[in-house]
Design a protein around this motif. Sequence first.
Motif, mmCIF file in Angstrom:
data_model
loop_
_atom_site.group_PDB
_atom_site.id
_atom_site.type_symbol
_atom_site.label_atom_id
_atom_site.label_comp_id
_atom_site.label_asym_id
_atom_site.label_seq_id
_atom_site.Cartn_x
_atom_site.Cartn_y
_atom_site.Cartn_z
ATOM 1 N N VAL A 16 56.057 -14.260 -22.830
ATOM 2 C CA VAL A 16 54.865 -14.925 -22.325
ATOM 3 C C VAL A 16 54.379 -15.804 -23.226
ATOM 4 C CG1 VAL A 16 52.241 -14.607 -22.304
ATOM 5 C CG2 VAL A 16 53.926 -12.685 -21.530
ATOM 6 N N GLY A 17 54.193 -17.086 -22.506
ATOM 7 C CA GLY A 17 53.895 -18.386 -23.507
ATOM 8 C C GLY A 17 52.485 -18.704 -23.238
ATOM 9 N N LEU A 18 51.769 -19.020 -24.101
ATOM 10 C CA LEU A 18 50.438 -19.648 -24.234
ATOM 11 C C LEU A 18 50.768 -21.047 -24.726
ATOM 12 C CD1 LEU A 18 48.652 -16.535 -25.624
ATOM 13 C CD2 LEU A 18 48.833 -17.243 -23.156
ATOM 14 N N SER A 19 49.990 -22.207 -23.997
ATOM 15 C CA SER A 19 49.741 -23.693 -24.599
ATOM 16 C C SER A 19 48.423 -24.153 -24.263
ATOM 17 C CB SER A 19 50.926 -24.147 -23.641
ATOM 18 O OG SER A 19 50.842 -25.614 -23.801
ATOM 19 N N GLY A 20 48.342 -24.916 -25.325
ATOM 20 C CA GLY A 20 47.204 -25.783 -25.657
ATOM 21 C C GLY A 20 47.392 -26.859 -24.459
ATOM 22 N N VAL A 21 46.406 -27.493 -23.913
ATOM 23 C CA VAL A 21 46.298 -28.686 -22.966
ATOM 24 C C VAL A 21 47.150 -29.754 -23.210
ATOM 25 C CG1 VAL A 21 44.751 -30.010 -21.536
ATOM 26 C CG2 VAL A 21 43.978 -27.556 -22.295
ATOM 27 N N PHE A 77 60.029 -15.609 -17.735
ATOM 28 C CA PHE A 77 59.164 -16.630 -18.645
ATOM 29 C C PHE A 77 57.845 -16.762 -17.885
ATOM 30 C CE2 PHE A 77 57.842 -21.042 -19.797
ATOM 31 C CZ PHE A 77 57.177 -20.540 -21.281
ATOM 32 N N VAL A 78 56.519 -16.341 -18.349
ATOM 33 C CA VAL A 78 55.272 -16.357 -17.844
ATOM 34 C C VAL A 78 54.352 -17.497 -18.801
ATOM 35 C CG1 VAL A 78 53.443 -15.374 -16.750
ATOM 36 C CG2 VAL A 78 55.517 -14.231 -16.828
ATOM 37 N N PRO A 79 54.257 -18.795 -18.437
ATOM 38 C CA PRO A 79 53.568 -19.445 -19.343
ATOM 39 C C PRO A 79 52.103 -19.498 -18.628
ATOM 40 C CG PRO A 79 54.738 -20.572 -17.363
ATOM 41 C CD PRO A 79 54.940 -19.532 -17.360
ATOM 42 N N HIS A 80 51.253 -19.818 -19.809
ATOM 43 C CA HIS A 80 49.674 -19.903 -19.276
ATOM 44 C C HIS A 80 49.050 -20.983 -20.262
ATOM 45 C CE1 HIS A 80 50.813 -15.478 -18.921
ATOM 46 N NE2 HIS A 80 49.516 -15.396 -18.162
ATOM 47 N N LEU A 81 48.326 -21.578 -19.538
ATOM 48 C CA LEU A 81 47.507 -22.793 -19.986
ATOM 49 C C LEU A 81 46.188 -22.219 -20.787
ATOM 50 C CD1 LEU A 81 47.530 -25.866 -20.499
ATOM 51 C CD2 LEU A 81 45.951 -26.032 -18.344
ATOM 52 N N VAL A 82 45.836 -22.485 -21.690
ATOM 53 C CA VAL A 82 44.730 -21.914 -22.617
ATOM 54 C C VAL A 82 43.721 -23.236 -23.069
ATOM 55 C CG1 VAL A 82 45.799 -19.999 -23.341
ATOM 56 C CG2 VAL A 82 45.960 -21.964 -24.891
ATOM 57 N N PRO A 83 42.534 -22.714 -23.093
ATOM 58 C CA PRO A 83 41.493 -23.887 -23.594
ATOM 59 C C PRO A 83 41.589 -24.464 -24.837
ATOM 60 C CG PRO A 83 40.370 -22.092 -22.990
ATOM 61 C CD PRO A 83 41.801 -21.708 -22.888
ATOM 62 N N MET A 84 42.444 -25.007 -25.422
ATOM 63 C CA MET A 84 42.617 -25.455 -26.847
ATOM 64 C C MET A 84 43.462 -26.921 -26.835
ATOM 65 S SD MET A 84 45.066 -22.753 -28.736
ATOM 66 C CE MET A 84 46.833 -22.512 -28.243
ATOM 67 N N THR A 85 43.242 -27.659 -27.726
ATOM 68 C CA THR A 85 43.738 -28.950 -27.527
ATOM 69 C C THR A 85 45.447 -28.943 -27.945
ATOM 70 O OG1 THR A 85 41.987 -29.887 -28.378
ATOM 71 C CG2 THR A 85 43.951 -31.524 -28.708
ATOM 72 N N ARG A 86 45.867 -28.184 -28.885
ATOM 73 C CA ARG A 86 47.158 -28.118 -29.230
ATOM 74 C C ARG A 86 47.773 -26.735 -29.930
ATOM 75 N NH1 ARG A 86 47.451 -33.221 -33.086
ATOM 76 N NH2 ARG A 86 49.474 -32.542 -33.564
ATOM 77 N N GLY A 87 49.041 -26.493 -29.775
ATOM 78 C CA GLY A 87 49.530 -25.171 -30.124
ATOM 79 C C GLY A 87 50.203 -24.355 -29.250
ATOM 80 N N ILE A 88 51.135 -23.555 -29.585
ATOM 81 C CA ILE A 88 51.974 -22.839 -28.747
ATOM 82 C C ILE A 88 52.277 -21.356 -29.384
ATOM 83 C CG2 ILE A 88 54.378 -22.320 -27.876
ATOM 84 C CD1 ILE A 88 53.285 -24.460 -26.246
ATOM 85 N N LEU A 89 51.996 -20.543 -28.587
ATOM 86 C CA LEU A 89 52.099 -19.119 -29.075
ATOM 87 C C LEU A 89 52.942 -18.495 -27.841
ATOM 88 C CD1 LEU A 89 51.453 -16.952 -31.156
ATOM 89 C CD2 LEU A 89 49.458 -16.077 -29.797
ATOM 90 N N VAL A 90 54.183 -17.784 -28.547
ATOM 91 C CA VAL A 90 54.886 -17.119 -27.568
ATOM 92 C C VAL A 90 54.843 -15.677 -28.118
ATOM 93 C CG1 VAL A 90 57.370 -16.674 -27.199
ATOM 94 C CG2 VAL A 90 56.375 -19.268 -26.824
ATOM 95 N N THR A 91 54.773 -14.791 -27.064
ATOM 96 C CA THR A 91 55.099 -13.420 -27.426
ATOM 97 C C THR A 91 56.343 -12.796 -26.477
ATOM 98 O OG1 THR A 91 52.884 -12.903 -27.773
ATOM 99 C CG2 THR A 91 54.299 -10.840 -27.328
ATOM 100 N N ALA A 92 57.363 -12.369 -27.183
ATOM 101 C CA ALA A 92 58.806 -12.272 -26.579
ATOM 102 C C ALA A 92 58.922 -10.647 -26.601
ATOM 103 C CB ALA A 92 59.972 -12.935 -27.129
#
Length: 346
Positions: free
Chosen positions: A166-171, A232-247
Amino acid sequence: MGIVGASGYGGAELLRLLKAHPGVEVVGFSSRKYEGKPLSAAWPQLWDRRPFHSQEEVLERAEVVFLALPNGLAMELTPGLLEAGKRVIDLSGDYRLPPEVYEAWYGIPHKSPGLYPEAIYGLPELHREELKGARLVANPGCYVTATTLALAPLASAGVLRRAFVVGLSGVSGAGREGEGTFFAEVNENLKPYKVGGTHRHIPEMERNLGRLVAQGPRVRTHGPVGEMRLTFVPHLVPMTRGILVTAEAEVDGDWSQGTLDELYGDFYIGEPFVRVLREALPETKGTYASNRVDLKPLYEPRTGRVLVFAALDNLVKGMAGQAVQNLNLMLGFPEETALPKEGIWP
């Protein structure tokens, strides 16, 4: 140094980092949209009295060219640049995958497939020796860097069977012209995108881990590739920058937290930009504006699975900082030159 595509987020970070590099000079930076306009028209945080140059000026002056362009454009420029004796660091996906795989996932005919065998994959933690003296570097992106480094020790040890990521990405990961990134759409919202095995970075992740399965910890870009599949399941999160991955990894063998910590600690010992955490969990604010990756492997006794968390700044270690790290290796500078290890808080 020259930067083509300097009005994008990656181009701005390259300018910020390279202006502090004692061994290089930025001789030009280009943007079709801002050509002839002052740098502050695009980036008020940067101070340079020169305006944006034409692409032709940058390509003529620079000995090393960073191509911070949309997919499909670097493959048009790179052959002529190499013929002219220049070196290229490509921040797009044009040379990361075999041409036939690239065409299948990106939907773009490859215009210089003959250069793929020369392109070195620019993940220093795995390809450091190959990058020394390289002429063409395929600089990997943020999701792929985080996922590969999160799972690399398990893949290299031959115990990784499959993984759910699961990936979480800033805009800012969507780029400056990213679709669906207006404030009204992302503010107070969280959404998955490109799910169901459709994200174009999946084959790159699988290829990186497959290399480790087949070759061990110090892999060759064009060496054998073993079989590996991941979700792989990516998500867009409401922050400017940064990546968090949970494997979430299914692994062979008997494990404990101690043996897992030992595996990761040994694999990344001496790495200047990878920090394996013992107690805390990675968070995006901890790596904000740094070239560092924070990792935390966690053994879950109840299921026998391994969870690995990884955080990085998508515009630095996930893009421009990694490109500068590759530049340092290519040209023989100390690898850490002009690259921050510390993040900015709060």
